[in-house]
Design a protein around this motif. Sequence first.
Motif, short mmCIF file in Angstrom:
data_model
loop_
_atom_site.label_atom_id
_atom_site.label_comp_id
_atom_site.label_asym_id
_atom_site.label_seq_id
_atom_site.Cartn_x
_atom_site.Cartn_y
_atom_site.Cartn_z
N ARG A 1 -7.49 -0.92 -2.02
CA ARG A 1 -7.62 -0.83 -3.51
C ARG A 1 -6.30 -2.04 -3.73
O ARG A 1 -6.20 -2.89 -3.88
CB ARG A 1 -6.57 -0.13 -4.28
CG ARG A 1 -7.17 1.46 -4.31
CD ARG A 1 -7.47 2.08 -5.71
NE ARG A 1 -7.71 3.27 -5.93
CZ ARG A 1 -6.94 4.93 -5.69
NH1 ARG A 1 -6.32 4.42 -4.89
NH2 ARG A 1 -7.81 5.61 -5.76
N THR A 2 -5.59 -2.42 -2.66
CA THR A 2 -4.32 -3.39 -3.15
C THR A 2 -5.15 -4.96 -2.15
O THR A 2 -4.72 -5.85 -3.32
CB THR A 2 -3.41 -2.88 -1.30
OG1 THR A 2 -2.22 -1.73 -1.44
CG2 THR A 2 -2.81 -4.22 -1.28
N SER B 1 -7.04 4.90 0.68
CA SER B 1 -7.95 4.51 -0.61
C SER B 1 -6.93 3.86 -1.15
O SER B 1 -6.72 2.80 -1.84
CB SER B 1 -7.58 5.88 -1.67
OG SER B 1 -8.47 6.87 -0.75
N SER B 2 -5.19 3.42 -1.28
CA SER B 2 -4.37 2.88 -1.13
C SER B 2 -4.57 1.80 -0.83
O SER B 2 -4.82 0.05 -1.15
CB SER B 2 -3.06 3.44 -1.58
OG SER B 2 -2.52 2.72 -2.13
N SER C 1 0.82 -1.33 0.04
CA SER C 1 0.54 -0.15 0.22
C SER C 1 0.85 1.22 -0.02
O SER C 1 0.73 2.55 -0.32
CB SER C 1 -0.36 0.12 1.00
OG SER C 1 -0.17 0.49 2.47
N LEU D 1 -14.85 1.45 -4.12
CA LEU D 1 -12.83 1.18 -3.98
C LEU D 1 -13.23 -0.45 -3.37
O LEU D 1 -12.19 -1.46 -3.35
CB LEU D 1 -11.96 1.89 -3.38
CG LEU D 1 -11.66 3.52 -3.97
CD1 LEU D 1 -10.87 3.95 -3.30
CD2 LEU D 1 -11.16 2.85 -5.33
N TYR D 2 -14.17 -0.27 -2.72
CA TYR D 2 -14.82 -1.92 -1.63
C TYR D 2 -15.37 -2.48 -2.73
O TYR D 2 -16.81 -2.59 -2.90
CB TYR D 2 -15.61 -1.59 -0.41
CG TYR D 2 -14.38 -0.87 0.61
CD1 TYR D 2 -14.07 -1.37 1.75
CD2 TYR D 2 -14.82 0.49 1.00
CE1 TYR D 2 -13.09 -0.70 2.69
CE2 TYR D 2 -13.99 1.54 1.35
CZ TYR D 2 -13.50 0.42 2.28
OH TYR D 2 -13.08 1.64 3.29
N THR D 3 -14.19 -4.06 -2.55
CA THR D 3 -14.82 -4.79 -4.09
C THR D 3 -15.92 -5.91 -2.68
O THR D 3 -16.05 -6.70 -3.60
CB THR D 3 -13.76 -5.36 -4.81
OG1 THR D 3 -12.53 -5.89 -4.15
CG2 THR D 3 -13.43 -4.40 -5.48
#
Length: 465
Positions: free
Chosen positions: A385-386, A381-382, A88, A401-403
């Motif tokens: 995404r990681t 945010s990074s 990250s 961003l939350y998958t």
Amino acid sequence: MTPTPTVPSTRARRRPSALPALLAVVALTAACSNSSDSSGGSGGSGGSAGATLSGDCAVYQPYAGHAGKTVTVFASILSPESDNLEKSWSDFSRCTGIRISYEGSNDFESQLPVRVSGGNAPDFAIIPQPGLLAQMVKSGKVVKPSQQTVANQAKWSPVWKTYGSVNGTFYAAPMSANMKSLVWYSPKAFKQAGYEAPKTWADLMALSERIAKAGGGKPWCGGIASGTATGWPATDWLEEVVLGSYGGEVYDQWVGHQLKFSDPKITAAMKTVADWMQNPAWVNGGYGDVKSIATTTFQDAGAPILTGKCFMLQQASFYKAQWPKETKIGPDGDIFAFHLPAVNPSVPNPVEGGGEFLTAFASRPEVQAVQDYLSSTDWASSRVRTASGWVSANQGVDKSLYTDPIDRLSADALTDPAATFRFDGSDLMPAAVGAGQEWKSLTAWFAEGQSIQKTAADIDAAWPQ
């Protein structure tokens, strides 16, 4: 209490060869051009004149000017989670030239005070317990954060800043958050039986009674065994009920022992927990009677949901890691979760959770630059995404961003400005209580049928004078 994950051994590290190091230098030069133009500006506590970043590195301009410096970070986070943590900040390091040297340890909580008192403190520690933060501040070795780090707290609910403060002074920026106020269930099983996820505590209790009368699986499964930390899930159940019954002010008084465990409000909350998780007709599906909760590990507690032997488990968002890899997690999947409702409908959206706080022991400019970045929305945010499985209560993080659906559910609750959020109570209490007598007494409450009055009195007696 949030348990520290354990692994068989620490991750091996090997010294890189000269070729990868050379390639890294070439990549850094290509991505981030450094010029002598003083117009690069300082842009914040980390920046300095003479280092202008361009291309995809331009976003890190506020932290530039410290290439070649190393900043050390010490925490309890172990591989594989620590691998994602290091990823990250990899672009930050590549662009600024600041190397972040990370070390994780199973013995973090005991080793950090030893290192600090011995004059071998890391530049940063990622501390999960406000009580440990207070201990470190008392040592006189914690460095107050920069103005930029303080400004970054505007993206967090104000209560988080209080948990990073000691005696009203802010010391440590929140980094991560976890959601404890969840109930895990099987959407498939609910649909087949004609059940719906309840929105109120009254509906939750009515559903429990309906499931019990239907026969087959029990409404609830549970487990509080956790090695030397046995009892911690029961502290969460009590914390959820106290917060959901009386709100944040009473919760704070209880955690600070202005309100004792033997106070009628707290013993009433314990009676609510007993009616819920010590009801022999409702628990412990797949494992046994009420007493079996004390001998069932928290990791195994939810397994009977997948076999239909129980329908619900109250556990935190991090419980997701306990489901088998092939388990489909989602609203229409094998497993999902809903928000545990407030016992008292007048308490707005009670959320109990935990988190980690970035605590500095050095004031060098490169240390301030790293602190500014790791407390920012950009870093949060990074990290999202990681990899999935990590959540921030930073309100500036784009929810898209939350998958992972559980991460998104948790983030929605943790960032709700109208929520009544409070930190894990046992982590806020003195260690002799929150990680000692409370665990022991609540375990006896389940395992031996010890009375509420004796349980409360024993915990009160353990409180440091």
